[in-house]
Write a protein that holds these residues in place. Structure first.
Motif, mmCIF file in Angstrom:
data_model
loop_
_atom_site.group_PDB
_atom_site.id
_atom_site.type_symbol
_atom_site.label_atom_id
_atom_site.label_comp_id
_atom_site.label_asym_id
_atom_site.label_seq_id
_atom_site.Cartn_x
_atom_site.Cartn_y
_atom_site.Cartn_z
ATOM 1 N N ILE A 1 0.926 -1.375 -0.217
ATOM 2 C CA ILE A 1 0.039 -0.027 0.053
ATOM 3 C C ILE A 1 0.848 1.488 0.004
ATOM 4 N N CYS A 2 2.086 1.367 0.832
ATOM 5 C CA CYS A 2 2.770 2.426 0.778
ATOM 6 C C CYS A 2 3.369 2.744 -0.440
ATOM 7 N N ILE A 3 3.740 1.629 -0.989
ATOM 8 C CA ILE A 3 4.560 1.618 -2.588
ATOM 9 C C ILE A 3 3.624 2.366 -3.375
ATOM 10 N N GLY A 4 2.338 1.716 -3.376
ATOM 11 C CA GLY A 4 1.264 2.362 -4.298
ATOM 12 C C GLY A 4 1.150 3.791 -3.953
ATOM 13 N N VAL A 5 0.618 4.195 -2.724
ATOM 14 C CA VAL A 5 0.412 5.623 -2.411
ATOM 15 C C VAL A 5 1.853 6.622 -2.635
ATOM 16 N N THR A 6 2.914 6.009 -2.397
ATOM 17 C CA THR A 6 4.346 6.881 -2.896
ATOM 18 C C THR A 6 4.318 7.143 -4.426
#
Length: 107
Positions: A12-17
């Motif tokens: 999720i963090c990779i996607g949001v970043t």
């Protein structure tokens, strides 16, 4: 279970970043959605949930269902572990994709 939750949060963090730095929130929806749907569909195939969708293959769907006398308890435990692990990863990713999509498509 802790590893699955951490891996889910990392995805999720990779996607949001990626969406934030590219200023393209649709990229976030794609990353979280694809990873979530992939992680949800693999347990479906492992457990035989999609066997009814095999049409026109020349093989009836009941031939794809595993028979209880062929599976050992160890096989069932491994399959259940993989299923639970992937569902814990996929669920939050699909939810994140839906939330980002709804928040960015307000008109």
């Amino acid at each position: 279970m802790r590893k699955a939750i951490i891996l889910s949060l990392i995805l999720i963090c990779i996607g949001v970043t990626a969406g934030f730095f590219q200023k393209n929130w649709y990229l976030t929806v794609k990353i979280c959605g694809i990873s979530g749907l992939a992680c949800i569909s693999i347990p479906g195939f492992l457990n035989g949930a999609f066997n009814g969708f095999i049409k026109g293959s020349g093989i009836s769907s009941d031939r794809h269902i595993s028979h209880p006398f062929l599976d050992t308890k160890k096989d069932n435990l491994v399959r259940d572990k993989i299923t639970n692990f992937l569902m814990v990863i996929g669920g939050p990713n699909v939810i994140a994709a839906i939330v980002v999509y709804v928040l960015t498509n307000k008109k």
